[in-house]
Structure formats: structure tokens, C-alpha cells
Design an enzyme around this catalytic site. Structure first.
Site, PDB file in Angstrom:
ATOM      1  N   HIS E  15       0.842  -1.188   0.000  1.00 47.36           N
ATOM      2  CA  HIS E  15       0.000   0.000   0.000  1.00 47.36           C
ATOM      3  C   HIS E  15       0.889   1.254   0.000  1.00 47.36           C
ATOM      4  CE1 HIS E  15      -0.499   1.424   4.449  1.00 47.36           C
ATOM      5  NE2 HIS E  15       0.717   1.022   4.252  1.00 47.36           N
ATOM      6  N   CYS E  34       5.840   6.567   4.355  1.00 49.51           N
ATOM      7  CA  CYS E  34       4.624   5.810   4.033  1.00 49.51           C
ATOM      8  C   CYS E  34       4.022   6.276   2.717  1.00 49.51           C
ATOM      9  CB  CYS E  34       3.570   5.955   5.135  1.00 49.51           C
ATOM     10  SG  CYS E  34       4.106   5.251   6.696  1.00 49.51           S
ATOM     11  N   HIS E  40       5.049   0.333  -0.281  1.00 52.93           N
ATOM     12  CA  HIS E  40       5.754  -0.579   0.617  1.00 52.93           C
ATOM     13  C   HIS E  40       4.701  -1.605   1.027  1.00 52.93           C
ATOM     14  CE1 HIS E  40       3.838   2.343   3.233  1.00 52.93           C
ATOM     15  NE2 HIS E  40       3.888   1.450   4.196  1.00 52.93           N
ATOM     16  N   HIS E  42       2.954  -4.712   4.081  1.00 53.69           N
ATOM     17  CA  HIS E  42       2.797  -5.224   5.445  1.00 53.69           C
ATOM     18  C   HIS E  42       2.221  -6.636   5.431  1.00 53.69           C
ATOM     19  CE1 HIS E  42       3.577  -1.317   7.246  1.00 53.69           C
ATOM     20  NE2 HIS E  42       2.673  -0.751   6.482  1.00 53.69           N
ATOM     21  N   ASP E  80      -5.390 -10.245   0.059  1.00 53.87           N
ATOM     22  CA  ASP E  80      -4.119 -10.960   0.216  1.00 53.87           C
ATOM     23  C   ASP E  80      -3.323 -10.956  -1.092  1.00 53.87           C
ATOM     24  OD1 ASP E  80      -2.167 -12.428   1.555  1.00 53.87           O
ATOM     25  OD2 ASP E  80      -2.987 -14.329   0.821  1.00 53.87           O
ATOM     26  N   HIS E  81      -2.035 -10.625  -0.964  1.00 51.54           N
ATOM     27  CA  HIS E  81      -1.139 -10.561  -2.121  1.00 51.54           C
ATOM     28  C   HIS E  81      -1.658  -9.582  -3.167  1.00 51.54           C
ATOM     29  CE1 HIS E  81       0.842 -13.874  -0.165  1.00 51.54           C
ATOM     30  NE2 HIS E  81       1.852 -13.741  -0.991  1.00 51.54           N
ATOM     31  N   GLU E 125      -1.261  -3.467  11.653  1.00 56.77           N
ATOM     32  CA  GLU E 125      -0.466  -3.123  10.473  1.00 56.77           C
ATOM     33  C   GLU E 125       0.960  -3.651  10.677  1.00 56.77           C
ATOM     34  OE1 GLU E 125      -1.076   0.692   7.972  1.00 56.77           O
ATOM     35  OE2 GLU E 125       0.561   1.122   9.339  1.00 56.77           O
TER      36      GLU E 125
END
Lengths: 136, 136, 136, 136, 136, 136
Positions: E15, E34, E40, E42, E80-81, E125
């Protein structure tokens, strides 16, 4: 067919990093706030690992309850809720760094285990800093 | 240039420590409440470590999804939500101590991995007690 | 000025989800492998939270050692290394789901705590599944 | 008398598994959703382990604050809050698998440590998947 | 007699924090790294808590397997992914802060749960930063 | 639409439980080894939770970096690597039980947060013992 059995223990202690041969300025510069005159403290987590052959009848390498009792007698009784520098004979002359504490613990436990068993200890000073020692 | 790749899995099972060659009194004295007639149980956590050379093209040692599928088929399918003593062929004659379970798991996984890969398993019976076995 | 004090405990037990009023087929369909005839098991983690006013002299809400001893007597002694369905009176007629176990634990502890203290329990069946009950 | 000292660090990064020599179909088939065109990401946890002799005067193997600063400069500054594929020189031509990232990290740290110290890194891509590399 | 049942899930995503109404300079100043242009990522951990009355026959509030399946369909399949900003409809116009992601997740799950059940979500996060939302 | 944002911090400190109005015998009997004359210590983990409305433009309740900086200035700077009883003004007259430390921390943080934000702190003295305080 060697197996390793590990058991976790813990003790909460105060300590201070300080080398008696150094003057205060050098201690302060080298150890920073770990040299705080009035001590600070940690929840130390300890993992004791014993390795050797599984007993083919019992299926145990070592009885974890026996191992736990040895750790309790030798380590927790000595160090839990203590000031390592002031209350513990082992650190009267030895700086209680995580490295030195791990070696001291290893020596206490080594004396109580049968010779054919190998021994390793991991000592967590915090969850971010830890040391490992196996006597070699 | 050897690298080790690890994957965590888990299974929840009942078991009882009991040596058939011993009478009830000896079993009780030796294994204590782990010998409880009606079983007790654990959330077993398993770490499977495979080591060898990185494939220079893919950048993988082993595809973690493939490794996960092997662990699922060989270990979780066999042991998850089972009574190790009663439901699992491997422990019909073998006392399901953490040590013995680790060896059994290692053997099942060894059969499914290519020969050039090394294998180690760590089995947590609780977060305080765990064993490690690498076949040597 | 209300404060909450929590203490963690744990017990390892076997159990089986099964409703006596349902036939085997319905039990199997509803509970899946949690209905396994020969039981499975868990390392249950328990967090007991007591809340009320801090004693202005001692600085304690409740002595954690006293709270720990109550949990040991009421919960760990009853359930640790047991088969919940077979060995524990509380689950002779009650299905040992995480929800029901939490309510049973809450009731045992409620009896041992002074009336002015509030009580909440969190029970982890696995690290991925847990329940919370506070008696309301 | 060798001791190992470990320090934990972390960085949060985006990445995508992709082999440039393969076409899209092969990449998709091999890497699955890890090949997602627009990247995904992880909280990488890193454990750096340095081993050697304890300094008999200070009681340190290596000052953990110094080790922490090296990790911060070499690894966190390079990779934290970055896209490994797009923002990091090291992965312009190298597929950022956990295996390759661990080797890259090891090389960056190796350059900053004295020769007599051994070095090992463990990189957690998730808490379920991790790799270990020690340069041998 | 209300009980709360929680289930843990997780998804790994890329994100970038960015407010479209702000220029690049303001975004960079406000969100720091950020805001990194190339994203980047998480490992997001999610705890979904549902509360209501225990069913007196089954002993369940809600079948955790059913709850797990709903989380899988609504949340893991969507996020996810993935790159939250680029791949997910929910964040085309909404900045994917932890706060906003938690609200979005809550809304997706709310639609799938029966009205008499209360819902709370906790989204990690990182293990050091997390948010909680219950719709009030 | 209220959301709660939490951030984890930690500090390592020595302390001793001791009530000045009591004689040594009563202190020893009541606090046991927590009364050890030369102190012991802990790795305190702190979770600070702030709640209020999400800013509709930024998507933040509070900037976690700002919150982290406040915690660093007010709490970590005051208590990390200190002896709570000897080095910290707040505990000159107040027994540093976990309950009292949590209240002191809450008060320091309350002064630094905007009035419309709610505040809760959770303080772990060990991973088995923790307290929660929200000012009500």
C-alpha cells in the site's frame, strides 16, 4: 540418533553494566544508560537445550519435569527477583552482560547434567537482544 | 552457498504417555499426569526446515507452497484432531513423547523430499517445551 | 478510578465436541473433526482479568500471587492434563466448546473473588481462536 | 569459548516475485499470487547473529548498540518502506525471494563486521515462513 | 449472557498513503516514507470478534469454521497478495490507512453476519501499530 | 464513528515494591521477593490506545509517528534504563506497582493529547501479568 530437548524458563532481575577496572567516565561512555548507577532491569527468558540419545523404552531424552526442577533450583532460585550485581555471588567480580550471564548459567547447569548430554543455553535479555552459548 | 528455508505448521491432538511393558504403577510414577488414563492434549506447533542450494534462476530453494502441501498431506492430515495413541498407526506401539513424535514426523517428511535436501524438524508440545531432530 | 489486572495461565486438555441429544451423523456433520470419537486436544491459554479500585496504601488491586493461586486451585487443578468430557464433572452434561469452557471457568472464579471486583476471562483454544466472557 | 549474540530488526517493504527470463505465463504459474503485477508486501523481521569470543574485560562480544546501528544503516535504511523490486539496486536484476533477500542482507552486513566474527541472518517473510543464511 | 468469539486471520499487501486532494509535497511532508511512490507493504494480522448469545444446544455462538470461511471470502480473497491502492476497488478513492482499512473490513463482514450479532475488528499493520473498530 | 489506534512501546527498569508506612517485616510478608532490598527489574511493554473520530481527509485518527514521539518523550525517556524507586520523581512517594505505574503513565500522556481523544494504557510487567487503565 541425536535429539535435542528444550525448556523455557524466566527470571526477573536488576543489573548494571560496569567494569571495576574502568573509571566512571569510561564506564558511562562505553555502556551508556546500561551503566545507570541505580540499576535497571529485565525479564530474562532462558531456553535450555539438552541433547543426546532418546531412551528407547521411555521415549524420553530427559524428563522435562526433572530438567525444569534443575533449572528452578540452579537458575531461578539464584537470580529471580534479585539484583545480579549485589545479590549474586557469580557477579561480584564479573560484569553481568548477557554474554557473561549465559556462560554462568551454562556452568551451573553443566554441573547438574550427566556427562553424555550436550548442553546449550539461549538467554533473551529483551525480545530483541539475545545470546547463545554451548560451552565450545 | 547453503540456505535453510523453514515453514511453520500446527496440529491439535490428544495423547497419553504410557509404556506398555511397564505396569500402571510404574507408568504413573514415571509419567505423572501425562499418563492420565483418559488422555490430555496439545496444540502442537511444527517448524520444518529444509536446506540446500538456492536455484539461481527462480531464487527458491524449495517452493514454500509445495513444502506446505507436503506437510499438510503427511503430517496435518495424519495427526490433526486425532488421538495419537488410538487413531494413528505410528503410535500403536510407540510412546507418543515429543521426542518420538518428532522422529516420526521427520521420517514421513524425509520420504517426500529430494535426497540432496537436508531436513530438520522442531516440534513444540507447548510454548515452553520443544524438541529438535535432524536425522543424525 | 478503576483499574484492571490480568494474569495469564494455561492448561493442556483433551476434549471432543458432541451433543448427546443429536445422533452421530448430525454430530459429525455439525462439528466435523472436532467430533472425533477418540478426542483431540489443546494447550488452552487463559487470561483472567479482575477490575476494581487500587488500594491506596499497597498500590495493589489484588495480589497477583493470590490471584494466581486461585486460578491454580480452581482451574489448572481441575482441567490440566485431563480429558474435559470424561474427567471433569462440569462437562458431564455440557458440550466443552470454548464458549462453554469460558463460562464454566468464569463461574468457578467468580465464587472465589470478592463481590466488589469485576471479572472477565479470555480463553484461547488455539492462538487463532479465542472467546471472552464477563458474566453479563 | 565462542558465544553468539543476536539482535532483532525489521523493515516493511513491497515486492513481487518475477523472473525476467520467463514469460508472464510461466511466472504466473510458478509464483502464483506472489507474482501479482502491482506487488504485495510484508513486515520482514530480521535476526542478525554474530559469534566469536567474549572480550574478557568488557564482557561483550559486540556492543549491541553498535550492531543495531550497523543494521539500521545497511538494512533498514535501504529496505524499510521501499519497493524492493523498484527502489533497491540490489534487486534490479535479482528476484527478491526470501532466500535472495537473506543473502543480500548477509553480504551488506559481512562488509561491516570484523573478519574474526562469524555472521548468520534469519529473515522472516511472515511468521510462518523464514530463511537462514550463514555464508557457507 | 453474552460471549465474544474471536478468530485471527492475515493478509500480505502493498500500500501507499496518499491523499489525492493534496500535492506531492504535502503528501510527502505528512505521510513521510509511508508515501513512497512505489509502495511498501505489510503482513496485516486481523482479529475478528463476534458477540452474542451462546446457542444452548450446540454450545456455539458461531461456528468458527463458518466465520473463518466468511473472513476468507470477504477479506483474504480481496486483499491478500494485492496492492491495496491499485488492485482493490475499496481504496480507489480512499486512503488505505490502517484506520480506513479496518472500517472497510468491518463493513464487508457486517453484511455477512446475522443482525443480532455484534462485530468488532482489530487490524495489526505491524505488531507495534494496530487499530480497533466496532461500528459505533 | 469512533476508532481506536494503539501503539506499542517498552522500557527496561529496576524497581522494588515497598510501602514506607509499613515496617520491614510487613513489607516482606506482603510483597515477598518483590520487596527485595536491592531491587529486581522488568522489561515493561506498554500499549497506548487513543480513540476518537477518523479525520475524513487524511484517514488518520492520530499520526502514529507523533504518538510514538510523545510516548518516547514522556515515558521512555523518563523510565527506560532507570530505577523507578530511586531515579524517578513520580515514585519517590508512590509504590511502583504495575497498577500505580499505569496510572502515572496515563497521566503523563493525558497532558499531551488533545481533549477530544480518549486514552487507555495497558502495561505488561511480564507477559503473564498486566494492567489496564483508562482514567475512569
Amino acid at each position: 540418533m541425536e535429539i535435542a530437548v528444550s525448556r523455557k524458563a524466566h527470571f526477573n532481575a536488576a543489573h548494571r553494566l560496569h567494569v571495576k577496572e574502568w573509571d566512571d567516565e569510561k564506564n558511562k561512555a562505553f555502556f551508556g544508560n546500561c551503566n545507570n548507577l541505580n540499576y535497571h532491569g529485565h525479564n530474562y527468558d532462558l531456553i535450555v537445550t539438552v541433547s543426546g540419545e532418546i531412551d528407547p523404552v521411555s521415549g524420553f531424552l530427559i524428563d522435562m519435569k526433572v530438567l525444569g526442577a534443575i533449572i528452578h533450583e540452579e537458575i531461578e532460585n539464584r537470580f529471580d527477583h534479585k539484583n545480579l550485581n549485589m545479590d549474586c555471588e557469580a557477579f561480584k567480580e564479573l560484569n553481568p552482560t548477557a554474554e557473561n550471564i549465559a556462560v554462568v548459567i551454562w556452568n551451573f547447569l553443566r554441573n547438574r547434567l550427566e556427562k553424555h548430554l550436550k548442553l546449550k543455553v539461549i538467554l533473551y535479555e529483551t525480545e530483541r537482544n539475545f545470546v547463545e552459548y554451548n560451552g565450545n
